[in-house]
Design a protein around this motif. Sequence first.
Motif, mmCIF file in Angstrom:
data_model
loop_
_atom_site.group_PDB
_atom_site.id
_atom_site.type_symbol
_atom_site.label_atom_id
_atom_site.label_comp_id
_atom_site.label_asym_id
_atom_site.label_seq_id
_atom_site.Cartn_x
_atom_site.Cartn_y
_atom_site.Cartn_z
ATOM 1 N N GLY A 81 3.574 3.919 -8.777
ATOM 2 C CA GLY A 81 2.840 5.157 -8.560
ATOM 3 C C GLY A 81 3.237 5.820 -7.255
ATOM 4 N N GLU A 82 2.575 6.910 -6.936
ATOM 5 C CA GLU A 82 2.823 7.588 -5.668
ATOM 6 C C GLU A 82 2.390 6.693 -4.507
ATOM 7 N N VAL A 103 -0.595 -6.049 -2.049
ATOM 8 C CA VAL A 103 -0.367 -5.214 -3.226
ATOM 9 C C VAL A 103 -1.621 -4.400 -3.505
ATOM 10 N N VAL A 104 -1.449 -3.113 -3.761
ATOM 11 C CA VAL A 104 -2.544 -2.241 -4.171
ATOM 12 C C VAL A 104 -2.189 -1.614 -5.504
ATOM 13 N N LEU A 105 -3.022 -1.872 -6.532
ATOM 14 C CA LEU A 105 -2.899 -1.195 -7.826
ATOM 15 C C LEU A 105 -4.008 -0.163 -7.940
ATOM 16 N N GLN A 109 -1.185 1.323 -11.592
ATOM 17 C CA GLN A 109 0.108 1.607 -10.975
ATOM 18 C C GLN A 109 0.172 1.014 -9.569
ATOM 19 N N ILE A 110 1.371 0.626 -9.168
ATOM 20 C CA ILE A 110 1.569 0.070 -7.829
ATOM 21 C C ILE A 110 1.584 1.209 -6.817
ATOM 22 N N ARG A 111 0.583 1.244 -5.954
ATOM 23 C CA ARG A 111 0.523 2.273 -4.919
ATOM 24 C C ARG A 111 1.003 1.757 -3.566
ATOM 25 N N LEU A 112 0.985 0.443 -3.409
ATOM 26 C CA LEU A 112 1.450 -0.170 -2.166
ATOM 27 C C LEU A 112 1.897 -1.589 -2.480
ATOM 28 N N GLU A 113 3.061 -1.972 -1.959
ATOM 29 C CA GLU A 113 3.588 -3.322 -2.160
ATOM 30 C C GLU A 113 4.436 -3.692 -0.955
#
Length: 399
Positions: A81-82, A103-105, A109-113
């Motif tokens: 994701g964005e 990790v942030v979903l 969607q993956i917003r931060l990894e």
Amino acid sequence: MAKMMKIAGYGLALLVAAGAIAWYAIGPQWRTFLSNPPLDDRVLQWTQSQRDSGFALSDKLPIIDSVRIGAGDHVRPLPQGEPLALDLDIDAYLESQNSAALVVLHDGQIRLERYGLHQDRHKRWTSFSVAKSLTSTLVGAAIRDGHIGSLEDKVSDYVTALRGSAYDDVSIHQLLTMTSGVSWNEDYQDPQSDVALFNETEPEPGETALLSYLKRLPRAHPAGTVFNYSTGETNLVGILVASATGKTVSGYLSEKIWRAYGMQQFATWVTSKSGEEISGCCIQAAALDYARFGQFMLDGAFADGQPVVAEGWIDAATNLQVEVGREGVRDYGYQWWTFDDGAYMAGGIFGQAIFVDPARELVIVTHSSWDDARGVSAGQNDERYGFFAAVQAAIDAEG
């Protein structure tokens, strides 16, 4: 003679060079761990350096036994994701947390990894008590599958070896909410506590190590009256699931969730000295697969288009079942920490977590190696809650 010495010198040089190449090839985590290896598997007594590398190597070390949780042929995609716009310095936060993975979903969607401590999206990391929430979910699956009749059933109805022990009259509901009233000391700094010793005791003939230890525990309070956080309770939840289903908890987790939902790779589960899974602790998995488990919960615990747990299980498991009554500590569901805003969390010592916020369709996974088990000495636990709030605020700001 001179020629022979020269040949011997070449041979020694080649051996040294080969050794140096092999030392480099094993990677930074192994190099760090082998430079100062622990004497045994008592992780609570490991040094910071041993934890920083050893948490990634738990299922590879000869001093720790584990079994595999098999994954399937298909992998559930997590699209990119964005990038999430956060009003904080991520690099500084990762350093302060001594983070291995973050990790942030959002909306699947993956917003931060981000990764640290030589980890990446393909490497496993230990979970500690995050495993408790996965174990409790298997009870919901066992009820749906007809292996367990009711949460009001007595644990000893399924684990008959507990008859006559302090657990004889404890219900499954009391076990899940850690209100059995059976004595247990969870002090991570006390080498003589139950959590430090439960896997050190020799099992009775014909019994598993975990069950032998739990049978000996005395009663401290009437059942259902006092919350007492206990890894022993969840060890017994795993024994309950195995007894009711006739399957290992690792096999049942693989069947019901890991394969069916589409985890990217196999995971592992640490076992006791007699070979059964220590279900209150220590599943090793990739950060993105922990995130998939959080998404599985958000999706209503469906896999392959079918419900995995009993109807109403998620709502009951992830909302207040018992007030903890300790300042600064959240309340408790069925092996999930619950928040007033409807969010809930699987949490493990040294900074492991799966934070789930249904209202925002949000999952946050953290892997860390904190300075101490509870993250108190350096304020890492409070800082992490602050990060969760910052992510929630960022999602809200997007409208």
